[in-house]
Design an enzyme around this catalytic site. Structure first.
Site, short mmCIF file in Angstrom:
data_model
loop_
_atom_site.label_atom_id
_atom_site.label_comp_id
_atom_site.label_asym_id
_atom_site.label_seq_id
_atom_site.Cartn_x
_atom_site.Cartn_y
_atom_site.Cartn_z
N HIS A 29 -7.18 30.77 2.01
CA HIS A 29 -6.28 31.36 1.50
C HIS A 29 -5.30 30.68 0.47
O HIS A 29 -5.70 29.47 0.37
CB HIS A 29 -5.38 31.86 2.63
CG HIS A 29 -4.95 30.83 3.44
ND1 HIS A 29 -3.72 29.94 3.06
CD2 HIS A 29 -5.17 30.15 4.61
CE1 HIS A 29 -3.70 28.72 4.11
NE2 HIS A 29 -4.75 29.08 4.84
N GLU A 102 -7.84 31.11 11.58
CA GLU A 102 -7.81 29.32 11.80
C GLU A 102 -7.96 28.94 12.97
O GLU A 102 -7.50 29.60 14.15
CB GLU A 102 -6.36 29.05 10.89
CG GLU A 102 -6.34 27.50 10.88
CD GLU A 102 -7.48 26.80 10.32
OE1 GLU A 102 -8.67 26.92 10.62
OE2 GLU A 102 -7.21 26.16 9.12
#
Length: 223
Positions: A29, A102
């Site tokens: 990202h 994550e």
């Protein structure tokens, strides 16, 4: 063509057909405010900042040229917002997958590296967030997601997997079959950079790493 030659041609064609070669573009990202501040994000749902949005737009133009057949993203907003420009350019729908999140950072989430070092010196030296996920658990989770995504692809195609620095690095290391003591040999990904892994004849290999960016400090939860 002789019968022998015909047989050999059929054999080669069959081997190629059974190759099932696919590629995964592992795309991290774009930048968030917490990245810029050096804070551990983990699974805290922090959005892209203005620079992160610009990074996603730029990278999407490059990745669209690869003609992906699918886009799969972590369901955290910084990942889905990164995937959005690529979806717009390709006309593909972004499929969310929570297994691409994550690493859960437990008590570290929201803290700077200096704060973590001060409050949790032993855990920091071992990179083991209290009440968070273990390194092996993240690797297993992300790798399983990558394998699952690859299993849906037609031979010769690629998917873009939008996720996070530690999840992508650890998942790729597990996918490549590296022993845990060598996982650190794969360096961290910069914001909005990507790696490419390819599966050919049943084996995975690293094709590219940390592409799409100029060398610069990596702002990441990963060590």
């Amino acid at each position: 063509m002789t019968a022998g030659a015909s047989g050999r041609a059929s054999s080669v064609s069959g081997a190629h057909h059974a190759d099932h070669s696919v590629r995964l573009v592992l795309w991290r990202h774009g930048q968030t405010r917490w990245n810029a501040e050096g804070r551990f994000q983990g699974q805290s749902d922090i959005p892209l900042d203005e620079l992160g949005e610009q990074q996603a737009e730029r990278a999407a133009r490059l990745l669209a040229a690869l003609r992906p057949s699918a886009i799969i993203s972590s369901d955290l907003s910084r990942a889905t917002a990164t995937a959005a420009p690529l979806a717009r350019l390709t006309g593909l729908t972004v499929t969310p997958d929570k297994d691409l999140r994550e690493r859960y950072g437990g008590l570290w989430e929201g803290l700077t590296d200096a704060e973590i070092r001060t409050r949790y010196p032993v855990e920091h030296s071992q990179w083991r967030p209290p009440e968070g996920e273990t390194t092996a658990a993240v690797a297993d989770r992300a790798c399983a997601a990558m394998e699952r995504i690859a299993s849906t692809l037609n031979p010769g195609t690629l998917a873009v997997v939008v996720s996070h620095g530690a999840a992508l690095r650890l998942g790729a290391a597990r996918l490549l079959g590296l022993p845990e003591e060598l996982w650190g040999a794969i360096g961290p990904l910069a914001n909005c950079a990507w790696s490419v892994v390819g599966r050919r004849r049943g084996r995975w290999r690293l094709v590219e790493h940390n592409a799409g960016t100029l060398p610069e400090p990596v702002l990441s939860d990963d060590r």
